[in-house]
Design a protein around this motif. Structure first.
Motif, PDB file in Angstrom:
ATOM      1  N   GLY A 149       0.798  -1.216   0.000  1.00  6.13           N
ATOM      2  CA  GLY A 149       0.000   0.000   0.000  1.00  6.13           C
ATOM      3  C   GLY A 149       0.834   1.271   0.000  1.00  6.13           C
ATOM      4  O   GLY A 149       0.603   2.172  -0.819  1.00  6.13           O
ATOM      5  N   PRO A 150       1.823   1.380   0.877  1.00  9.44           N
ATOM      6  CA  PRO A 150       2.625   2.605   0.900  1.00  9.44           C
ATOM      7  C   PRO A 150       3.372   2.855  -0.411  1.00  9.44           C
ATOM      8  O   PRO A 150       3.518   4.004  -0.838  1.00  9.44           O
ATOM      9  CB  PRO A 150       3.599   2.354   2.058  1.00  9.44           C
ATOM     10  CG  PRO A 150       2.861   1.410   2.956  1.00  9.44           C
ATOM     11  CD  PRO A 150       2.119   0.496   2.023  1.00  9.44           C
ATOM     12  N   TRP A 203       0.717   3.828  -2.962  1.00 11.68           N
ATOM     13  CA  TRP A 203       0.234   5.183  -2.650  1.00 11.68           C
ATOM     14  C   TRP A 203       1.274   6.237  -3.065  1.00 11.68           C
ATOM     15  O   TRP A 203       0.934   7.272  -3.636  1.00 11.68           O
ATOM     16  CB  TRP A 203      -0.066   5.283  -1.160  1.00 11.68           C
ATOM     17  CG  TRP A 203      -0.423   6.647  -0.673  1.00 11.68           C
ATOM     18  CD1 TRP A 203       0.266   7.414   0.222  1.00 11.68           C
ATOM     19  CD2 TRP A 203      -1.568   7.432  -1.038  1.00 11.68           C
ATOM     20  NE1 TRP A 203      -0.359   8.609   0.437  1.00 11.68           N
ATOM     21  CE2 TRP A 203      -1.484   8.647  -0.327  1.00 11.68           C
ATOM     22  CE3 TRP A 203      -2.636   7.220  -1.905  1.00 11.68           C
ATOM     23  CZ2 TRP A 203      -2.450   9.660  -0.461  1.00 11.68           C
ATOM     24  CZ3 TRP A 203      -3.595   8.226  -2.040  1.00 11.68           C
ATOM     25  CH2 TRP A 203      -3.491   9.430  -1.318  1.00 11.68           C
ATOM     26  N   ARG A 220       0.411   9.007  -5.769  1.00  6.04           N
ATOM     27  CA  ARG A 220       0.398  10.429  -5.422  1.00  6.04           C
ATOM     28  C   ARG A 220       1.103  11.265  -6.483  1.00  6.04           C
ATOM     29  O   ARG A 220       0.710  12.390  -6.777  1.00  6.04           O
ATOM     30  CB  ARG A 220       1.098  10.624  -4.089  1.00  6.04           C
ATOM     31  CG  ARG A 220       0.252  10.161  -2.919  1.00  6.04           C
ATOM     32  CD  ARG A 220      -0.211  11.339  -2.094  1.00  6.04           C
ATOM     33  NE  ARG A 220       0.902  12.027  -1.473  1.00  6.04           N
ATOM     34  CZ  ARG A 220       1.040  13.338  -1.443  1.00  6.04           C
ATOM     35  NH1 ARG A 220       0.152  14.097  -2.047  1.00  6.04           N
ATOM     36  NH2 ARG A 220       2.065  13.917  -0.836  1.00  6.04           N
ATOM     37  N   GLU A 277      -6.438   8.286  -4.554  1.00  7.95           N
ATOM     38  CA  GLU A 277      -7.133   7.268  -3.754  1.00  7.95           C
ATOM     39  C   GLU A 277      -7.958   6.350  -4.652  1.00  7.95           C
ATOM     40  O   GLU A 277      -7.978   5.131  -4.461  1.00  7.95           O
ATOM     41  CB  GLU A 277      -8.029   7.944  -2.710  1.00  7.95           C
ATOM     42  CG  GLU A 277      -7.231   8.638  -1.609  1.00  7.95           C
ATOM     43  CD  GLU A 277      -8.081   8.935  -0.382  1.00  7.95           C
ATOM     44  OE1 GLU A 277      -9.128   8.277  -0.208  1.00  7.95           O
ATOM     45  OE2 GLU A 277      -7.704   9.834   0.391  1.00  7.95           O
ATOM     46  N   VAL A 293      -5.555   3.976  -6.338  1.00  8.38           N
ATOM     47  CA  VAL A 293      -5.053   2.924  -5.452  1.00  8.38           C
ATOM     48  C   VAL A 293      -6.089   1.811  -5.318  1.00  8.38           C
ATOM     49  O   VAL A 293      -5.746   0.622  -5.312  1.00  8.38           O
ATOM     50  CB  VAL A 293      -4.688   3.513  -4.074  1.00  8.38           C
ATOM     51  CG1 VAL A 293      -4.435   2.397  -3.064  1.00  8.38           C
ATOM     52  CG2 VAL A 293      -3.457   4.401  -4.189  1.00  8.38           C
ATOM     53  N   MET A 330      -0.323   5.318   3.632  1.00  5.48           N
ATOM     54  CA  MET A 330      -1.589   5.743   3.032  1.00  5.48           C
ATOM     55  C   MET A 330      -2.423   6.486   4.070  1.00  5.48           C
ATOM     56  O   MET A 330      -2.247   6.285   5.271  1.00  5.48           O
ATOM     57  CB  MET A 330      -2.386   4.517   2.554  1.00  5.48           C
ATOM     58  CG  MET A 330      -1.814   3.820   1.365  1.00  5.48           C
ATOM     59  SD  MET A 330      -2.917   2.481   0.818  1.00  5.48           S
ATOM     60  CE  MET A 330      -2.746   1.333   2.179  1.00  5.48           C
ATOM     61  N   GLN A 339      -6.653   3.162   3.861  1.00  3.46           N
ATOM     62  CA  GLN A 339      -6.187   1.838   4.270  1.00  3.46           C
ATOM     63  C   GLN A 339      -7.329   1.020   4.880  1.00  3.46           C
ATOM     64  O   GLN A 339      -7.480  -0.169   4.569  1.00  3.46           O
ATOM     65  CB  GLN A 339      -5.052   1.960   5.275  1.00  3.46           C
ATOM     66  CG  GLN A 339      -4.434   0.601   5.595  1.00  3.46           C
ATOM     67  CD  GLN A 339      -3.277   0.699   6.568  1.00  3.46           C
ATOM     68  OE1 GLN A 339      -3.179   1.657   7.317  1.00  3.46           O
ATOM     69  NE2 GLN A 339      -2.415  -0.291   6.547  1.00  3.46           N
TER      70      GLN A 339
END
Lengths: 194, 298
Positions: A32-33, A36, A40, A50, A53, B64, B69
């Protein structure tokens, strides 16, 4: 919930493909990070990032079963899906790009019979390659890949001719391809260091 | 340097432009031509290389937003628990409420399942048998060669049979002529004002998994704002997840638009074809608020 980032090397995608809830959760935490962070920079607004993602994770879950460790790491697999979705959205040709580059073409072909099973080092190799390139070419690659800028935008930003921007990008990616794909001849000599 | 070496280098250059989203229309044609000449060329290697370089540019890993999340975690778990054996069939959604909409699909599954028979009750009569074959061989659509090709609307009408320019109207006619047993059904309005005057038909060949939509009277869309999207309800699949049949534009010409069908998954037994109006690029899951046309198969 624990740490937001999961740095372990335990393969997750096969477990995701099997529908393991814990693997789904860990997949989000681990990637996820990264997703993201990519989103971004390649999205016009945070809200759009968002949305992207969410689309990307849907793709990850749908295609998790097609991940082939012999062809690369999970991180690169995720990055491929993320880039595909984001470039599609950014260029307004989402549908066409997806339709034209089926995932099978990317991940389900028989790769070279080399010992890539234990390798998850493409990113390190890419860092080393970048470090060897002229600073301006590094910048061109970063502006294109990480920021989604067009050739014209990069040319405007760097003062380089559009043709030079194209050449730098093509050669950079072709060199990287030669690194991550054994037995692939690298058509680019060292002249692009000049 | 040999011609093939030069071609492959050019193909590699174009593939890079393509994965960066910077391929011009003119170069796209050249890419398709070269890809057709060198079908073993693997653009996937370049895509992985670009992704690795991207990760190497120092983008880092940013946490996030907590709300995002949580949404991914909750909805992901819900998705896998509900459809472990049937992942969604379309992946092109962009709108913000996609997950909520997917939940809406799931929640509306019973309604949808109920709606299909309702729609089928008003099933369209089969079209009269096609004209006798004009050719004895099946003509494969240029849109189905596996090469990159956007779904585009093309006005129906005759054109040179030997023309290299894609002509769905011609290809549709050839398909009908070559196979009199194709599934062919008429469109009827789906309720949205854009389709109130719609007529035409859908032709589907189960063997080749290809077909065409012909629309007359379907309102021209503004591609930058909204596009039409085809959904195919397959009796062999979960009714909650119709197969995405492609996003397309309609010119609204009086002589009609013919659009090739681009089903993203194999279709077993098509029950119904439905055309919705969605935002540009299409959606993952349609809320079915704007149904422009429907064609039943039973």
């Amino acid at each position: 919930m624990g740490s937001l980032i999961d740095d372990s090397d335990e393969p997750l995608l096969p477990r995701v493909a099997a529908g393991e809830r814990l693997a789904v959760q860990r997949c989000i935490r681990r990637y996820g990070p990264i997703v993201w962070s990519i989103a971004r920079r390649l999205s016009p607004t945070p809200a759009d990032a968002e949305d992207a993602v969410q689309d990307i994770f849907l793709d990850i879950w749908r295609h998790a079963g097609r991940f082939d460790r012999k062809l690369g790491s999970e991180k690169v697999f995720v990055a491929v899906l993320a880039r595909r979705t984001l470039i599609d959205r950014l260029r307004g040709c989402k549908w066409r790009l997806r339709a034209e580059i089926p995932l099978d073409e990317t991940w389900e072909h028989e790769g070279p019979s080399t010992n890539r099973a234990e390798r998850e080092v493409e990113v390190d190799e890419a860092r080393q390659l970048l470090a060897r390139l002229p600073e301006l070419q590094q910048r061109v690659i970063a502006l294109s890949l990480a920021h989604g800028m067009s050739h014209a935008e990069i040319a405007s930003s760097t003062g380089l001719p559009v043709g030079t921007v194209k050449t730098m990008l093509r050669r950079g990616i072709a060199r990287m391809r030669a690194l991550v794909t054994p037995n692939t001849d690298c058509p680019i000599a060292d002249e692009d260091r000049a | 340097m040999s011609d093939s070496t030069r071609d492959l280098e050019r193909l590699s250059d174009l593939a890079v432009d393509r994965l960066l989203g910077t391929l011009s229309d003119e170069d796209a044609l050249e890419y398709r031509r070269l890809k057709g000449r060198y079908p073993d060329f693997d653009a996937g290697d370049l895509e992985r290389a670009a992704a690795a370089l991207h990760l190497a540019t120092g983008i880092g890993a940013e946490p996030m937003p907590a709300s995002l999340q949580r949404r991914l975690l909750d909805d992901g778990i819900e998705m896998f628990s509900v459809q472990r054996h049937e992942p969604p069939t379309a992946t092109h959604g962009t709108h913000r409420g996609r997950w909520q909409t997917m939940a809406g699909w799931l929640a509306a599954a019973a309604c949808l399942a109920a709606a299909i028979p309702t729609w089928l009750e008003r099933s369209s009569p089969p079209i009269a048998p096609p004209l006798p074959p004009l050719a004895q061989q099946t003509v494969k659509s240029t849109a189905d060669t596996g090469l990159p090709q956007p779904v585009a609307s093309v006005a129906s009408g005759a054109s040179g049979a030997t023309s290299a320019i894609p002509d769905p109207a011609r290809d549709r006619a050839n398909m009908l002529a070559a196979n009199p047993h194709l599934l062919q059904r008429a469109w009827r309005p789906g309720g949205d004002p854009a389709g109130l005057q719609v007529s035409g038909d859908i032709v589907w060949d189960p063997a080749s998994q290809s077909g065409y939509m012909r629309f007359v009277g379907l309102r021209r869309n503004e591609p930058n704002a909204e596009q039409y999207q085809l959904w195919i309800f397959d009796a062999t699949r979960d009714a909650r997840y119709p197969v995405d049949g492609g996003v397309f534009d309609v010119t609204g010409r009086k002589d009609g638009d013919v659009i090739p069908i681009k089903a993203k998954l194999p279709i077993g037994v098509p029950l119904m074809f439905a055309v919705t109006i969605e935002r540009r690029g299409g959606v993952v899951v349609s809320d079915r608020e704007r149904i422009a046309a429907i064609a039943n198969t039973t």
